[in-house]
Design a protein around this motif. Structure first.
Motif, PDB file in Angstrom:
ATOM      1  N   PHE A 136      -0.198   8.027  -3.182  1.00  0.00           N
ATOM      2  CA  PHE A 136      -0.177   6.797  -2.424  1.00  0.00           C
ATOM      3  C   PHE A 136       0.651   5.866  -3.319  1.00  0.00           C
ATOM      4  O   PHE A 136       0.425   4.619  -2.488  1.00  0.00           O
ATOM      5  CB  PHE A 136      -1.477   6.647  -1.759  1.00  0.00           C
ATOM      6  CG  PHE A 136      -2.211   7.670  -1.158  1.00  0.00           C
ATOM      7  CD1 PHE A 136      -1.663   8.088  -0.061  1.00  0.00           C
ATOM      8  CD2 PHE A 136      -3.341   8.397  -1.572  1.00  0.00           C
ATOM      9  CE1 PHE A 136      -2.037   8.775   0.940  1.00  0.00           C
ATOM     10  CE2 PHE A 136      -3.670   9.571  -1.011  1.00  0.00           C
ATOM     11  CZ  PHE A 136      -3.450   9.854   0.397  1.00  0.00           C
ATOM     12  N   SER A 137       0.885   5.922  -4.484  1.00  0.00           N
ATOM     13  CA  SER A 137       1.254   4.768  -5.133  1.00  0.00           C
ATOM     14  C   SER A 137       0.309   3.598  -4.891  1.00  0.00           C
ATOM     15  O   SER A 137       0.821   2.291  -4.797  1.00  0.00           O
ATOM     16  CB  SER A 137       2.640   4.300  -4.946  1.00  0.00           C
ATOM     17  OG  SER A 137       3.707   5.394  -4.887  1.00  0.00           O
ATOM     18  N   TYR A 138      -0.749   3.920  -5.363  1.00  0.00           N
ATOM     19  CA  TYR A 138      -1.849   2.787  -5.181  1.00  0.00           C
ATOM     20  C   TYR A 138      -1.708   1.915  -6.496  1.00  0.00           C
ATOM     21  O   TYR A 138      -1.732   2.355  -7.666  1.00  0.00           O
ATOM     22  CB  TYR A 138      -3.191   3.389  -5.140  1.00  0.00           C
ATOM     23  CG  TYR A 138      -4.237   2.277  -4.886  1.00  0.00           C
ATOM     24  CD1 TYR A 138      -4.254   1.721  -3.253  1.00  0.00           C
ATOM     25  CD2 TYR A 138      -5.038   1.836  -6.077  1.00  0.00           C
ATOM     26  CE1 TYR A 138      -5.407   0.723  -3.410  1.00  0.00           C
ATOM     27  CE2 TYR A 138      -5.809   0.672  -5.957  1.00  0.00           C
ATOM     28  CZ  TYR A 138      -6.232   0.103  -4.495  1.00  0.00           C
ATOM     29  OH  TYR A 138      -7.095  -0.784  -4.170  1.00  0.00           O
ATOM     30  N   HIS A 139      -1.602   0.636  -6.092  1.00  0.00           N
ATOM     31  CA  HIS A 139      -1.796  -0.322  -7.108  1.00  0.00           C
ATOM     32  C   HIS A 139      -3.020  -1.305  -7.165  1.00  0.00           C
ATOM     33  O   HIS A 139      -3.527  -1.450  -5.988  1.00  0.00           O
ATOM     34  CB  HIS A 139      -0.498  -1.226  -7.118  1.00  0.00           C
ATOM     35  CG  HIS A 139       0.786  -0.327  -7.516  1.00  0.00           C
ATOM     36  ND1 HIS A 139       1.381   0.250  -6.597  1.00  0.00           N
ATOM     37  CD2 HIS A 139       1.615  -0.314  -8.812  1.00  0.00           C
ATOM     38  CE1 HIS A 139       2.676   0.902  -7.428  1.00  0.00           C
ATOM     39  NE2 HIS A 139       2.594   0.418  -8.674  1.00  0.00           N
ATOM     40  N   ASP A 140      -3.362  -1.900  -8.264  1.00  0.00           N
ATOM     41  CA  ASP A 140      -4.402  -2.634  -8.254  1.00  0.00           C
ATOM     42  C   ASP A 140      -4.067  -3.924  -7.132  1.00  0.00           C
ATOM     43  O   ASP A 140      -3.296  -4.299  -7.086  1.00  0.00           O
ATOM     44  CB  ASP A 140      -4.879  -3.364  -9.690  1.00  0.00           C
ATOM     45  CG  ASP A 140      -4.985  -2.392 -10.753  1.00  0.00           C
ATOM     46  OD1 ASP A 140      -5.672  -1.368 -10.110  1.00  0.00           O
ATOM     47  OD2 ASP A 140      -5.080  -2.642 -11.790  1.00  0.00           O
ATOM     48  N   LEU A 161       2.089  -2.704   5.187  1.00  0.00           N
ATOM     49  CA  LEU A 161       1.993  -1.159   4.808  1.00  0.00           C
ATOM     50  C   LEU A 161       3.020  -0.938   3.385  1.00  0.00           C
ATOM     51  O   LEU A 161       4.234  -1.310   3.970  1.00  0.00           O
ATOM     52  CB  LEU A 161       2.242  -0.427   6.096  1.00  0.00           C
ATOM     53  CG  LEU A 161       0.805  -0.369   7.244  1.00  0.00           C
ATOM     54  CD1 LEU A 161       1.734   0.456   8.522  1.00  0.00           C
ATOM     55  CD2 LEU A 161       0.035   0.188   6.246  1.00  0.00           C
ATOM     56  N   LYS A 162       2.693   0.001   3.018  1.00  0.00           N
ATOM     57  CA  LYS A 162       3.873   0.541   1.951  1.00  0.00           C
ATOM     58  C   LYS A 162       3.684   1.951   1.869  1.00  0.00           C
ATOM     59  O   LYS A 162       4.807   2.510   1.591  1.00  0.00           O
ATOM     60  CB  LYS A 162       3.269   0.053   0.407  1.00  0.00           C
ATOM     61  CG  LYS A 162       3.155  -1.461   0.070  1.00  0.00           C
ATOM     62  CD  LYS A 162       3.115  -1.932  -1.170  1.00  0.00           C
ATOM     63  CE  LYS A 162       1.737  -1.798  -1.760  1.00  0.00           C
ATOM     64  NZ  LYS A 162       1.391  -2.427  -2.881  1.00  0.00           N
ATOM     65  N   HIS A 178       6.995   7.465  10.872  1.00  0.00           N
ATOM     66  CA  HIS A 178       7.984   6.727   9.808  1.00  0.00           C
ATOM     67  C   HIS A 178       8.718   5.603  10.780  1.00  0.00           C
ATOM     68  O   HIS A 178       8.546   4.595  10.053  1.00  0.00           O
ATOM     69  CB  HIS A 178       8.943   7.806   9.236  1.00  0.00           C
ATOM     70  CG  HIS A 178       9.746   7.326   8.273  1.00  0.00           C
ATOM     71  ND1 HIS A 178      11.056   7.427   8.604  1.00  0.00           N
ATOM     72  CD2 HIS A 178       9.669   6.926   6.914  1.00  0.00           C
ATOM     73  CE1 HIS A 178      11.757   6.767   7.405  1.00  0.00           C
ATOM     74  NE2 HIS A 178      10.720   6.579   6.591  1.00  0.00           N
ATOM     75  N   ARG A 179       9.066   5.810  11.813  1.00  0.00           N
ATOM     76  CA  ARG A 179      10.263   4.817  12.258  1.00  0.00           C
ATOM     77  C   ARG A 179       9.456   3.887  12.968  1.00  0.00           C
ATOM     78  O   ARG A 179       9.711   2.770  12.740  1.00  0.00           O
ATOM     79  CB  ARG A 179      11.185   5.536  13.246  1.00  0.00           C
ATOM     80  CG  ARG A 179      12.349   4.789  13.909  1.00  0.00           C
ATOM     81  CD  ARG A 179      13.021   5.825  14.883  1.00  0.00           C
ATOM     82  NE  ARG A 179      12.452   6.673  15.751  1.00  0.00           N
ATOM     83  CZ  ARG A 179      11.552   6.269  16.734  1.00  0.00           C
ATOM     84  NH1 ARG A 179      11.752   4.955  17.319  1.00  0.00           N
ATOM     85  NH2 ARG A 179      10.887   7.061  17.852  1.00  0.00           N
ATOM     86  N   CYS A 215       8.441   2.837   5.065  1.00  0.00           N
ATOM     87  CA  CYS A 215       7.201   3.260   4.148  1.00  0.00           C
ATOM     88  C   CYS A 215       7.471   4.608   4.025  1.00  0.00           C
ATOM     89  O   CYS A 215       7.555   5.410   5.175  1.00  0.00           O
ATOM     90  CB  CYS A 215       6.107   2.984   4.781  1.00  0.00           C
ATOM     91  SG  CYS A 215       5.797   1.328   5.354  1.00  0.00           S
ATOM     92  N   PRO A 216       7.480   5.131   2.796  1.00  0.00           N
ATOM     93  CA  PRO A 216       7.505   6.804   2.908  1.00  0.00           C
ATOM     94  C   PRO A 216       6.250   7.474   3.560  1.00  0.00           C
ATOM     95  O   PRO A 216       5.146   6.775   3.418  1.00  0.00           O
ATOM     96  CB  PRO A 216       7.442   7.075   1.162  1.00  0.00           C
ATOM     97  CG  PRO A 216       7.347   5.565   0.729  1.00  0.00           C
ATOM     98  CD  PRO A 216       7.313   4.672   1.588  1.00  0.00           C
TER      99      PRO A 216
END
Ligand code: WTA
Length: 667
Positions: free
Chosen positions: A309-313, A396-397, A415-416, A423-424
């Motif tokens: 999910f490419s989770y970042h702090d 949202l990312k 997606h759209r 967002c992927p």
């Protein structure tokens, strides 16, 4: 303050848990591109190869880096898939609740751990890591005081809420296993799971609230434990203000927790001690209690949560699955909390109070990653774009999908419309058995191509293979086969509780040396994976996995014979179609039997187990040896009469015409 409703909101400020053994681990998260100095690894695709080819070095390094150990492990893994032997990080000792709570309390006590998105809109409750640790410790002490010991298994029958998470973590803290049973299951289904797990303690709430409706969970527990001689105590938390009848076995949970200390000594657990059982459906009528253990499961949940999910702090992560499913375990609770993240617990439904619920929540809570099921996306799509456009989704990312194949139309809309094309969408394939996501796009990769409706690529350490009908590995691309995983990974289930043989037979023996998933898959020319569906008699209704045999077991008392199959359903993904033959001896009305079947399916399993269609037949197509030819029934329901195949082994081929006619009449 709303949190008072769960009793713990007004407790005195907690004392930090300080145990010298549990010095916080510096969270030096491995940067994916630097790849933590693995030899010969310079970028993410090298790292993928390294994680598979030098699996032990990879997992040893990430396990040392990402988990806080009481005692280091001496052996990375000792696995033999052909024997069903799976052991990771032996010699190591740790405590999962310390990894999910204490180490973050030391570094950032006031960071929000959990946002409880209650059924009542706009009434969310936030808990910091400090508060969640306090709740967990009180509950851990209470469980201990009331006799729950290391190695016991506690059944949790609760909707998503902070006390449910604290219950899971309190079990982990004192070394008990938990067995969360989805709060939509009936008393009979709950009882079966309590009995198999041999729980003496059950944790529940007085009532649940979902979609504005009150659900009598405590009453369901009362009914269930009538047939569970092992149960000695039931902890009852108050979700609503309505009192419920308390029996001698019942314990008022918040009241008792208030008396407990906020420091609770964590048990030192071996890597391979059981963390939890989770029951899921297989090809037979009996659900299987898959066993997940401590270190490997937690590590895998944490790593996949961060990278898929490419989770970042600092991100707010929201997985809207119920905690009663593996998705809720790994991505509402263990993955995000092990990563020190902020996780949203969603108690409501996608259409309560209206079909804008998800997106209003995204706006209000500033959600960065949203993880949901295709069935909900398909449903919302039908309500139109206006419900989405009403709300700001700029936070949202990443958008995630799980539980069943996502069709292209739903994928595109997600997606759209939802993600505004920026967002992927990660379509994540995995199972209760795999513990965490195994195949999914990795949007952070340099060549992050994502093909709509495809699960794409294996995660670190995962080596998928396709098998042909002769049991040989298919090496070419642009082909389909039975999906297996060629080498063990830390997150995989270890066995089936009380039935290790069934585990070996189901997963390890069909393709010796490989883990068999039960799913079919297609590998594209580019080497990307697409899941094509189950190869066994398991169907997926609105993302709920259910064995056709489980439903047939329920039907058998109402009818002489039945055959249940899945069919393609525009919202639910798959629907349930039951062919039944009435008992000859008694004079019954079809309408009565229909009612009886629906009552029994909801009573014995859950509401989602009620058939969408019931076709009454004089007889079912059978081979000369008496086996029902399900293939024929499936083809009839799918209107693929051309492809009925070889009918020469049928006892009486005329039956097929009767079935086709009956199907025609029903629709
Ligand atoms: C199906 C849920 C297609 C699959 C995490 C699997 C999927 C079963 C996907 C596991 C997906 C799950 N695409 N099919 N992205 N994800 N499935 O144990 O058939 O409830 O075997 O775990 O759901 O269901 P379970």
């Amino acid at each position: 303050q709303v949190s008072l409703k769960l009793g713990c909101g007004n407790l005195k400020l907690p004392v930090l848990t300080q145990r010298k053994n549990f010095a916080p681990l510096a969270l030096s998260w491995m940067s994916p591109s630097s790849a933590a100095g693995f030899e010969g690894v310079s970028d993410r695709s090298d790292l993928q190869d390294f994680s598979v080819c030098s699996s032990d070095s990879f997992w040893a390094a990430v396990a040392r880096q990402r988990l806080s150990w009481i005692r280091p492990f001496h052996t990375v893994q000792d696995c033999d898939l052909s024997q069903g032997r799976i052991r990771w990080f032996e010699g190591g000792k740790l405590n999962v609740s310390v990894n999910c709570l204490d180490r973050h309390v030391h570094t950032c006590p006031e960071r929000v751990a959990v946002i409880w998105e209650r059924d009542e809109p706009k009434s969310e409750v936030k808990l910091s890591y400090r508060q969640l640790l306090e709740m967990t410790c009180r509950l851990g002490n209470l469980l201990r005081r009331r006799g729950v010991k290391k190695g016991d298994c506690v059944t949790i029958y609760m909707p998503p809420c902070p006390l449910a998470v604290a219950s899971m973590l309190a079990c982990a803290r004192i070394g008990a296993a938990h067995n969360v049973v989805f709060a939509g299951f009936s008393a009979d289904a709950l009882a079966e799971r309590i009995r198999d797990a041999q729980s003496s303690t059950v944790i529940t709430v007085n009532q649940g609230v979902r979609g504005g409706k009150v659900i009598e969970l405590k009453k369901t527990v009362d009914a269930a434990i009538q047939s569970c001689p092992t149960v000695q105590q039931v902890f009852v938390a108050m979700r609503t203000e309505n009192p419920v009848v308390m029996t001698a076995k019942d314990v008022a949970m918040e009241e008792e927790m208030a008396k407990e200390d906020t420091v609770c000594e964590p048990a030192g657990m071996d890597s391979e001690d059981t963390l939890f059982l989770l029951y899921t459906s297989g090809s037979t009528g009996k659900p299987k209690g898959l066993v997940h253990t401590q270190a490997g499961y937690l590590l895998y949940a944490a790593l996949t949560h961060r990278y898929v999910f490419s989770y970042h702090d600092g991100d707010v992560f929201s997985c809207v699955a119920d905690i009663g499913w593996i998705t809720g375990h790994s991505y509402s609770v263990y993955g995000p909390l092990a990563n020190g993240g902020t996780t949203v617990l969603f108690e409501s439904t996608p259409i309560y109070p209206d079909p804008g619920r998800y997106w209003e929540m995204v706006q209000r809570l500033k959600i960065n990653q949203f993880y949901g099921a295709p069935t909900a996306i398909r449903l919302l799509l039908k309500y139109g774009d206006k419900w989405v456009h009403k709300y700001d989704r700029s936070t949202l990312k990443t958008l995630g999908s799980v539980g069943e194949p996502i069709n292209t139309e739903a994928w595109e809309w997600y997606h759209r419309v939802v993600g505004q094309g920026r967002c992927p969408v990660v379509d994540t394939w995995w199972q209760t058995e795999t513990g965490g996501i195994c195949i999914a796009p990795r949007p952070a990769d340099p060549d992050a191509e994502i093909v709509p409706g495809m699960a794409m690529r294996p995660f670190f350490g995962i080596k998928p293979v396709l098998m042909d009908t002769e049991g040989k590995v298919v090496t070419s691309n642009d082909t389909s086969g039975a999906l297996c995983i060629a080498q063990p990974w830390p997150g995989m289930a270890r066995t089936i509780h009380n039935d290790p043989q069934r585990f070996t037979e189901t997963y390890c023996q069909p393709y010796p040396g490989y883990f068999f998933t039960g799913d079919g898959a297609y590998r594209s020319k580019e080497g990307y994976y697409q899941i094509t569906g189950r190869l066994d008699d398991v169907i997926n209704v609105s993302g709920h996995r259910i064995g056709t045999a489980e439903i047939e077991d329920v039907l058998c008392s109402a009818v002489a014979e039945s055959a249940v199959i899945g069919f393609s359903h525009s919202i639910k993904g798959q629907g349930i179609y039951a062919f039944v033959v009435l008992k000859k001896s008694i004079d019954v009305q079809e309408a009565d039997v229909t009612r009886q079947i629906n009552d029994m399916a909801s009573k014995k399993i859950a509401k989602y187990a009620c058939p969408d269609y019931i076709q009454f037949a004089q007889r079912l197509p059978k081979t000369r040896s008496g086996k029902i030819m399900r293939r024929v029934l499936r083809k009839v329901v799918d209107s693929e009469l051309e492809g009925l195949g070889d009918l020469s082994t049928l006892d009486d081929p005329e039956v097929v015409q009767e079935i086709i006619q009956g199907h025609h009449d029903l629709l």
